[in-house]
Design an enzyme around this catalytic site. Structure first.
Site, PDB file in Angstrom:
ATOM      1  CG  ASP A 103     -56.402  16.793 -44.321  1.00 53.98           C
ATOM      2  OD1 ASP A 103     -56.529  17.118 -43.125  1.00 53.98           O
ATOM      3  OD2 ASP A 103     -57.300  16.923 -45.167  1.00 53.98           O
ATOM      4  CD  GLU A 146     -57.009  14.844 -39.785  1.00 54.10           C
ATOM      5  OE1 GLU A 146     -57.812  15.499 -39.115  1.00 54.10           O
ATOM      6  OE2 GLU A 146     -57.022  14.834 -41.028  1.00 54.10           O
TER       7      GLU A 146
END
Length: 735
Positions: A407, A460
């Site tokens: 993330d 990401e």
């Protein structure tokens, strides 16, 4: 007998009593001594404040009474070398004795190599040595505790076993490593505990174990001793995975938030319905939003307090193992969100763990996310880097996950991320790149792929940082895949427009072709796109209900044909109308409506067709496998391209994003002959009008040798055409 050197200084006794002694084992426990004649004997000391009597019980039935000397410390001497014993204690002149093992009679369980690797940040099985582990030490069962707290002046273990008072369970410092350890006999799995840490200022603070592998159900925050008894049955899956390179495989990911997929289901209860649903809809993998322990459910798991503990909201760690095992046995891979970019400031967790910045960078310009109210790891500190690298390996090793989606990578890469001028400090070269974070990402990726071949590390990453999926030995970050955030933003912006105006914005759908092969991309329609006022995928689309669903089908057909792997957030496969909320389950009742059940049926066909058509995935990162098509009937709302595999297979994807049907549309194809229409999003079975090409189109050579096919492009549709290798071309009238 009186032994030489058997008198402990009163300062040591006072330190033991106050719990501030850095090495309580040097005072308490059993210690060999020699008298003036050289005869060996033993001094036994135990701390039992408020006790009436204290005795050592030996295995041969012998009993040795201890006498109180000071500060609740009891002592006795006996002849011979130290031998195993247990401590019997009575209180208030009671006849009932409490018999327990003595934590201080055992040597350290961490060796020099372990301590060296911890300090170097190179212990790839860190969870084996730090944390709480049931052990049998020389025939005595208990739990071994070890924690890294280099700034602490003392550490105690507190929990159910001692009434949350740590006076009798002070830990031993393992020197410059900063590790503290203690083996406590008689404890078992299920014991709740924390560490009581004395800071440099003399204050005592209470902390959950950073290495705990289980924790209480939030809002309670204690760590819980656990041991796995799960027997894995996914050997065939794991063997295949190790021999597989994901870039050259079909990858269609179903993103799931466990708490709101179906309400009230734990890990075990989730297995059957999730497997059935994913099998019916044809996804290759499930991606779970973060399942590591987190204090606030509304964070969706992205603010983690226990990196090694699966959240207990849905069951035990073995319950999660069971779910993943079942998914693997059903042929479904498992990806999990992983959040090494930041952590919350909750006082019980990692923040200022030993009274000083430890896991976080001490400089707030590098150690604090102002937007998120969280702290940033100190990636330049070896022990912190080792904590995170080992954590990635932990999920692969202990839970058999097949990939980690990392993330917020952009927030890690840049020192000025979401900061104004003057709020950040440049790196040693004067640049904005976080060099320590970059080295960490390279290390965790290289190590993960080395230790667990066949897994996936997915970034990401929302910027144009170069080489995200390039190998680390070529100065890349070493990820396997990168989320294509540019494609996502541009394409959603396009399809949200009324079809009447799309002709002027073709670049929003086609610019991605320019850079599609610069990285190994994954195309995401994730939870972030259907929350916080953004609406659901269906809700983004213009027009009435029918047109919205037609737009969704056309868009997904284009997305699944576009270079790159695929990800779709739960609920979008059947046309969830409401924006997602973690507090309630999906609107499964929509499947009672034919248009929504038809959409789910379409997604199942889309996935199953994609999985067997190698041109759509085999060479996703090879630009020579792709060609843009257009002539001779070019139209700005028609987007067409060809995908090719390594064995001559060809598929053409044609999307008509206008609101009108194009009959007699002429398109130059790469081969003369028959092209089967293998997918048509306007098919009546999916809720469309049923317009199309009767299952095939034929490309004929024109005067210049160009093979041109004439076809029907339904309004708001995508069709897939597969070239037949059979050279026979049906004759047609050319009136």
């Amino acid at each position: 007998m009186t032994y030489v050197d058997d008198v402990t200084a009163s300062a040591d006794w006072e330190a033991i009593a106050s719990g501030t002694h850095h090495d309580p084992h040097s005072v308490l426990g059993a210690h060999a001594r020699q008298d003036a004649a050289g005869r060996t004997g033993t001094v036994i000391r135990a701390r039992r404040p408020l006790a009436s009597t204290v005795a050592a019980l030996f295995g041969n039935g012998q009993r040795l009474e201890l006498a109180h000397v000071a500060h609740g410390i009891w002592e006795a001497q006996h002849d011979g070398p130290p031998v195993p014993y247990r401590i019997a204690t009575t209180y208030d002149d009671s006849q009932a004795e409490e018999v327990s093992g003595d934590p201080y009679r055992h040597p350290p369980l961490l060796g020099d190599i372990d301590l060296h690797l911890i300090a170097e940040g190179r212990h790839e099985r860190l969870w084996h040595v730090l944390g709480a582990h049931p052990r049998d030490v020389k025939g005595e069962a208990g739990v071994a505790f070890a924690v890294w707290a280099p700034n602490a002046t003392a550490v105690r273990v507190v929990g159910d076993h001692n009434g949350w008072s740590g006076e009798s369970h002070s830990m031993r410092s393992m020197g410059v490593s900063g590790v503290w350890e203690l083996f406590i006999p008689d404890l078992a799995p299920g014991t709740r505990y924390k560490y009581q840490i004395r800071t440099r200022s003399g204050a005592w603070i209470l902390k959950a174990d950073p290495m705990a592998q289980w924790a209480e159900v939030p809002p309670d925050t204690a760590s819980v001793v656990t041991v796995s008894s799960h027997q894995w049955s996914d050997g065939a899956w794991m063997t295949r995975r190790a021999a597989t390179h994901a870039v050259a495989q079909p990858l269609s990911v179903y993103e799931v938030h466990v708490g709101s997929w179906r309400g009230g289901l734990g890990y075990r209860e989730l297995a059957d319905p999730l497997i059935q649903h994913v099998t019916e809809t044809g996804f290759t993998h499930v991606e779970f939003m973060p399942l590591a322990e987190h204090p606030f459910g509304g964070s969706w798991g992205y603010q983690i307090s226990g990196y090694y503990a699966p959240t207990s909201r849905f069951g035990t760690p073995d319950d999660l193992r069971y779910l993943i095992d079942r998914l693997h046995q059903a042929g479904i891979g498992v990806i999990m969100d992983w959040v090494p970019g930041h952590f919350p400031k909750d006082a019980f967790a990692l923040a200022s763990f030993d009274g000083q910045p430890l896991y976080e960078h001490p400089d707030p310009r590098r150690g604090e996310h102002q937007d998120w109210g969280t702290l940033i790891f100190d990636y330049g500190r070896p022990e912190v880097r080792g904590f995170l690298v080992a954590n990635a390996l932990y999920w692969f090793d202990e839970f058999h996950v097949d990939g980690l989606r990392v993330d917020a990578v952009a927030s890690m890469l840049y020192l000025d991320y979401s900061r104004n001028a003057g709020e950040w400090e440049p790196n040693i070269h004067g640049g904005r790149e976080n060099l320590e974070a970059i080295r960490f990402l390279q290390e965790v990726n290289a190590t993960s792929y080395r230790v667990h071949p066949g897994i996936m590390m997915i970034a990401e990453e929302s910027t144009s940082f170069p080489g995200v999926t390039a190998p680390t030995d070529h100065a890349g970050l070493g990820f396997g895949f990168k989320w294509n955030m540019g494609w996502m933003n541009d394409s959603l912006q396009y399809v949200e427009r009324d079809p009447m105006y799309r002709a002027h914005h073709e670049g929003e759908m086609t610019f991605s072709f320019v850079y599609a092969f610069g990285e190994n991309y994954l195309l995401p329609i994730s939870h972030d796109e259907v929350v916080h006022g953004k609406g659901s995928l269906v809700g983004k689309m213009p027009g009435d209900h029918w047109h919205k669903l037609a737009n969704v089908r056309a868009y997904l057909g284009y997305m699944w044909g576009h270079p790159g792997k695929k990800l779709l957030f739960m609920g979008q496969e059947f046309g969830q109308l409401a924006e997602w909320s973690e507090s309630r389950e999906l609107d499964w009742w929509l499947l009672d409506q034919p248009s929504h059940s038809q959409l789910q049926n379409f997604v199942g066909v889309l996935n199953s067709t994609y999985r067997v058509q190698a041109p759509l995935w085999e060479r996703d990162s090879d630009g020579s496998s792709f060609s843009r098509l257009g002539a001779p009937s070019w139209n700005p709302t028609v987007i067409a391209f060809e995908r090719r595999d390594a064995h001559g297979g060809r598929i053409v994807v044609v999307s008509n994003f206008s609101g009108v049907e194009h009959a007699g549309y002429r398109l130059a194809l790469s081969r003369e002959g028959v092209w089967d229409e293998i997918l048509n999003t306007d098919a009546a079975d999916y809720g469309g009008r049923g317009s199309g090409n009767l299952g095939m189109v034929v490309a004929h050579a024109e005067g210049d040798g160009t093979a041109v096919a004439t076809m029907t492009l339904p309004a708001l549709s995508t069709i897939w055409l597969r070239f037949q290798s059979d050279p026979h071309v049906p004759s047609v009238s050319r009136g």
